[in-house]
Write an enzyme that holds these catalytic residues in place. Structure first.
Site, PDB file in Angstrom:
ATOM      1  N   HIS A  50       7.569   7.979  -3.016  1.00  0.00           N
ATOM      2  CA  HIS A  50       7.877   8.412  -4.053  1.00  0.00           C
ATOM      3  C   HIS A  50       6.534   9.443  -4.546  1.00  0.00           C
ATOM      4  CE1 HIS A  50      11.742   5.952  -4.913  1.00  0.00           C
ATOM      5  NE2 HIS A  50      12.009   7.344  -4.166  1.00  0.00           N
ATOM      6  N   HIS A  84      11.413   2.703   2.125  1.00  0.00           N
ATOM      7  CA  HIS A  84      12.045   2.722   0.418  1.00  0.00           C
ATOM      8  C   HIS A  84      13.127   1.286   1.678  1.00  0.00           C
ATOM      9  CE1 HIS A  84      10.671   6.082  -0.823  1.00  0.00           C
ATOM     10  NE2 HIS A  84       9.762   5.212  -1.557  1.00  0.00           N
ATOM     11  N   HIS A 134      17.998   2.462  -8.073  1.00  0.00           N
ATOM     12  CA  HIS A 134      16.393   2.834  -7.050  1.00  0.00           C
ATOM     13  C   HIS A 134      17.128   3.063  -5.195  1.00  0.00           C
ATOM     14  CE1 HIS A 134      13.120   1.969  -4.759  1.00  0.00           C
ATOM     15  NE2 HIS A 134      12.421   2.582  -6.138  1.00  0.00           N
ATOM     16  N   GLU A 136      15.177   1.265  -2.422  1.00  0.00           N
ATOM     17  CA  GLU A 136      15.565   0.101  -2.107  1.00  0.00           C
ATOM     18  C   GLU A 136      16.862  -0.102  -2.008  1.00  0.00           C
ATOM     19  OE1 GLU A 136      11.677  -2.072  -2.716  1.00  0.00           O
ATOM     20  OE2 GLU A 136      12.415  -3.523  -2.338  1.00  0.00           O
ATOM     21  N   THR A 175      10.715  -5.485  -4.693  1.00  0.00           N
ATOM     22  CA  THR A 175       9.814  -5.288  -3.939  1.00  0.00           C
ATOM     23  C   THR A 175       8.210  -5.201  -5.121  1.00  0.00           C
ATOM     24  OG1 THR A 175       9.464  -3.557  -3.181  1.00  0.00           O
ATOM     25  CG2 THR A 175      10.585  -6.117  -1.552  1.00  0.00           C
ATOM     26  N   CYS A 205       6.550  -7.703  -3.426  1.00  0.00           N
ATOM     27  CA  CYS A 205       5.447  -7.066  -2.455  1.00  0.00           C
ATOM     28  C   CYS A 205       3.734  -8.225  -2.963  1.00  0.00           C
ATOM     29  CB  CYS A 205       5.365  -6.040  -2.283  1.00  0.00           C
ATOM     30  SG  CYS A 205       4.581  -5.203  -2.968  1.00  0.00           S
ATOM     31  N   SER A 234       8.532   3.233  -8.639  1.00  0.00           N
ATOM     32  CA  SER A 234       9.156   1.822  -9.489  1.00  0.00           C
ATOM     33  C   SER A 234       7.958   1.642  -9.729  1.00  0.00           C
ATOM     34  CB  SER A 234      10.150   1.135  -8.728  1.00  0.00           C
ATOM     35  OG  SER A 234      10.034   0.008  -8.784  1.00  0.00           O
ATOM     36  N   ASN A 235       7.167   0.923  -8.519  1.00  0.00           N
ATOM     37  CA  ASN A 235       5.434   0.003  -9.087  1.00  0.00           C
ATOM     38  C   ASN A 235       4.420   1.322  -9.754  1.00  0.00           C
ATOM     39  OD1 ASN A 235       2.886   1.025  -7.635  1.00  0.00           O
ATOM     40  ND2 ASN A 235       5.089   1.537  -6.539  1.00  0.00           N
ATOM     41  N   SER A 278       2.278   4.559  -4.138  1.00  0.00           N
ATOM     42  CA  SER A 278       2.173   5.167  -3.063  1.00  0.00           C
ATOM     43  C   SER A 278       1.541   6.840  -3.684  1.00  0.00           C
ATOM     44  CB  SER A 278       3.889   6.290  -3.453  1.00  0.00           C
ATOM     45  OG  SER A 278       4.379   5.977  -4.587  1.00  0.00           O
TER      46      SER A 278
HETATM   47  S1  SF4 Z   1       4.543  -1.252  -2.716  1.00  0.00           S
HETATM   48 FE1  SF4 Z   1       4.698  -3.954  -0.999  1.00  0.00          FE
HETATM   49  S2  SF4 Z   1       7.422  -3.209  -0.535  1.00  0.00           S
HETATM   50 FE2  SF4 Z   1       6.870  -0.881  -1.188  1.00  0.00          FE
HETATM   51  S3  SF4 Z   1       6.291  -0.389   0.993  1.00  0.00           S
HETATM   52 FE3  SF4 Z   1       4.353  -0.965  -0.091  1.00  0.00          FE
HETATM   53  S4  SF4 Z   1       3.783  -2.806   0.140  1.00  0.00           S
HETATM   54 FE4  SF4 Z   1       5.576  -2.460   0.999  1.00  0.00          FE
END
Ligand code: SF4
Length: 324
Positions: A50, A84, A134, A136, A175, A205, A234-235, A278
């Site tokens: 993303h 994802h 999402h 994932e 994750t 993760c 998301s992260n 990302s």
């Molecule tokens: S954020 Fe975590 S689960 Fe997502 S691609 Fe990276 S290591 Fe893998």
């Protein structure tokens, strides 16, 4: 002789680790490698990761991004599934159509798919803690027959949830969630259903955990925090929330330097910067350079931990590599 006005001082505090995780590196390298080996076009189902900058860069090299396999013509060109993960129906359709599919799903997402499958085979009803819509979450739910997985997004959902049989219940998680919010939801589920089984804590993760930890350390000591990342990441969204909760009310998501609203930074003397998993480092540098045009910038890094994670490329790309 005119005197140049002095730039105001700005201390930039870089969070470490930040930016690319091992799963994102593997996914991007898979597309690059497929383009190098087979030439364009290479089809990619969904944004490989993303980030618009990454996607535009790969598109310029010959990647074609689609949302559904139905948009891919009958072709011998590779079709890559994004980091994802995808519902089971997607590789099945690819096999049926004899497409050359390459799976760039992050191994840590695949691990969650396998956990869910094991719970299902053991006859457990499954709760997935995650965000509706999402990719994932769509991919994980799509590993099992419809109705096998219940999605829980919030504490209120966890308080309301009624299982078919509380003695045969399991949970898995997305994750890239907030470590804090997920711990609260898991705690509530365990209180309500003491027999629920699941991972040690959650399936968040290492990369998500470490980036949130670094933000927690930096946020209380800065006046504002920039999270370099895309709104659909998301992260990255979680990093913004973590910064706010950790005491930095002015936390914002920025994709490129050109987007910066300079008025928001008036009076800021200490600026924290991090990047979602990302977001490439070149965008962090672009943003620091933009601040350096207006401020006398000094840079410090605060590190929560060292990372050394590496995931090998999908087998098909590895074997072709070895055969060269
Ligand atoms: S954020 Fe975590 S689960 Fe997502 S691609 Fe990276 S290591 Fe893998």
């Amino acid at each position: 002789m005119s005197v140049m006005p002095q730039k105001p001082a700005l201390k930039v505090v870089l969070c470490s680790p930040r930016g690319f995780c091992a799963g994102v590196v593997r996914a991007i390298d898979s597309v690059e490698r497929a383009l190098a080996l087979y030439g364009p076009p290479v089809y990619v189902r969904h944004e490989i990761v993303h980030n618009r900058y990454v996607v535009d860069g790969l598109r310029a090299k010959g990647a074609i991004f689609v949302e559904h396999l139905s948009e891919v013509p009958d072709t011998s060109a590779p079709v890559i599934f994004s980091a994802h993960g995808v519902p089971r129906a997607v590789p099945e359709e690819a096999t049926r159509r004899r497409l050359f599919a390459l799976d760039a799903t992050c191994p840590l997402v695949t691990k969650v798919h396998r956990e869910a499958e094991i719970h299902y085979r053991r006859g457990r009803e499954i709760v997935l803690i995650g965000h509706a819509g999402h990719p994932e979450v769509i991919g994980t739910i799509g590993q099992l027959p419809a109705g096998s997985i219940n999605l829980i997004e919030t504490l209120a959902d966890a308080a309301r949830f009624e299982p078919r049989d509380a003695s045969r219940l399991a949970y898995v998680t997305q994750t890239t969630l907030s470590v804090h919010d997920t711990a609260e939801i898991v705690e509530l589920l365990k209180r309500r259903f003491p027999q629920i089984v699941g991972p040690h804590k959650d399936d968040i993760c290492y990369a998500t955990t470490n980036r949130q930890e670094a933000v927690k350390r930096v946020a209380p000591a800065v006046d504002a925090m920039i999270v370099v990342g895309s709104p659909n990441s998301s992260n990255s969204q979680r990093l913004k929330e973590v910064a706010k909760r950790a005491g930095c009310p002015r936390a914002m998501l920025v994709q490129r330097a050109a987007e910066i609203d300079w008025d928001e930074f008036s009076g800021v003397a200490r600026l924290g910067i991090t990047a979602g998993a990302s977001a490439p480092e070149v965008l962090v540098e672009e943003i620091i350079d933009a601040f350096a045009q207006r401020y006398a910038v000094s840079v410090e890094t605060i590190s929560a931990t060292e990372e050394g994670m590496f995931f090998p490329l999908p087998r098909a790309l590895r074997e072709t590599q070895a055969a060269e």
